[in-house]
Design a protein around this motif. Structure first.
Motif, mmCIF file in Angstrom:
data_model
loop_
_atom_site.group_PDB
_atom_site.id
_atom_site.type_symbol
_atom_site.label_atom_id
_atom_site.label_comp_id
_atom_site.label_asym_id
_atom_site.label_seq_id
_atom_site.Cartn_x
_atom_site.Cartn_y
_atom_site.Cartn_z
ATOM 1 N N MET A 63 1.855 -6.062 -3.060
ATOM 2 C CA MET A 63 2.802 -5.029 -2.651
ATOM 3 C C MET A 63 4.124 -5.146 -3.416
ATOM 4 N N ALA B 21 3.594 -0.157 -1.654
ATOM 5 C CA ALA B 21 3.581 -0.260 -3.116
ATOM 6 C C ALA B 21 3.717 1.112 -3.767
ATOM 7 N N SER C 192 -3.303 1.584 -7.657
ATOM 8 C CA SER C 192 -2.850 0.833 -6.479
ATOM 9 C C SER C 192 -3.810 1.018 -5.314
#
Length: 343
Positions: A169, A209, A196
């Motif tokens: 993260m 994130a 991600s």
């Protein structure tokens, strides 16, 4: 099922810890670090389980077991209300293929490293592999009934995805900003979001994130992540069939396919949710109720996990999770960049 009266003490304790975890997860500091209610529930459960819980464990035993089994399955089924098949259109064919390849390669790598390199037992290897490949703690919890794994092995697997998911993260957005600034990457926020969502462990960590880059990045990250979550059901069905073949003739019931009906119902619920028949406030309430069920199951798991058993597991599970984390970054980047360029 045990009499309702015998379930009340343990069920009440599990729900109390779940409510406390959900409240704590909304605190600013917890949201900043991406700690979900599930993570807080198992940590809180382990703290109490290894301190004062043994003093009143006897009357709570039946209710705690009920929370770990029945509430867990209910939570996984209701998890389908977070998804719709329309989500798939948000990232297209490339997003689906990226998720599938990342999931498959990560789990197969986990199996090879866990069994052949580190010599870990089958349960630990599969649990850590599922948590890293799919959706963190939720995947570990969903895989546990198929394996009938011990609480301490589940807790170790959850701990590994919490450690490396939390690290991801912070590492992902920092690395992204640095590489874009240095001119090594194009400022493609959609691509960052897909990468991600396809590689970070927990949904909450994906959100954090993504938002650290932009709202657009967060949107594509969450959609990609939820498609990856949807792959949990077919993964469990394939795993059950594979385990049945692997253990055929090794003991009573070991060679039979144990169909995880809760996984099938999870997909059915997602399909129903795709029809948009329920009002948004009702779906929001169901998702909140689902958070409570999963947090209660996590708390019950923590209460029955002994720190000594985790210590006995040693550093090998953490080492396996670390290598999978490296693969998720390097291999995930290669897979996502290649497919996004082709499709």
């Amino acid at each position: 099922m045990p009499p309702l009266k015998s379930l009340i003490p343990g069920l009440a304790l599990s729900l109390l810890l779940a409510f406390a975890s959900i409240w704590a997860a909304e605190l600013a500091i917890m949201r900043e670090f991406g700690f979900s209610a599930l993570t807080i529930a198992i940590v809180g459960g382990m703290i109490i389980g290894n301190t004062i819980y043994p003093l009143f464990a006897a009357p709570c035993h039946e209710g705690i077991n009920f929370s770990k089994a029945k509430l867990l399955r209910l939570g996984i089924i209701l998890f389908g209300f977070r998804l719709t098949f329309q989500d798939i259109a948000g990232v297209g064919l490339a997003g689906i293929l990226i998720d599938a390849l990342v999931l498959t390669s990560t789990f197969l790598l986990a199996w090879y490293l866990g069994r052949k390199v580190f010599g870990l037992d089958e349960e630990s290897t599969i649990l850590i592999g599922a948590g890293s490949a799919i959706c963190g703690a939720a995947a570990v919890l969903a895989t546990e009934p198929v394996l009938r794994a011990k609480a301490d092995k589940v807790a170790v697997a959850v701990a590994t995805v919490v450690v490396f998911g939390t690290l991801a993260m912070f590492v992902y957005p920092a690395a992204w900003h640095a590489l874009v600034k240095a001119g090594y990457l194009a400022n493609n926020e959609f691509a960052y979001g897909v990468f991600s969502g396809a590689t970070i462990h927990e949904v909450a960590q994906v959100v954090a994130a993504g938002k650290a880059v932009s709202e657009d990045a967060a949107t594509s990250a969450v959609i990609t992540k939820m498609i990856r979550v949807m792959m949990l059901a077919p993964f469990l069905l394939i795993l059950s069939s594979w385990l049945a073949k692997r253990h055929r003739g090794s003991g009573p019931g070991r060679g039979k396919v144990q169909i995880p009906w809760f996984a099938v119902l999870f997909l059915v619920v997602a399909g129903f949710n795709s029809l948009d028949l329920l009002s948004h406030p009702l779906v929001t309430w169901i998702v909140s109720f689902d958070n409570l069920m999963l947090a209660a199951a996590m708390a019950a798991l923590g209460l029955t996990t002994h720190i000594s058993a985790i210590r006995q597991a040693g550093v090998k599970p953490l080492a396996l999770a670390a290598l999978l984390f490296v693969w998720l970054i390097a291999g995930g980047a290669l897979i996502s960049s290649t497919l996004l360029a082709w499709l």
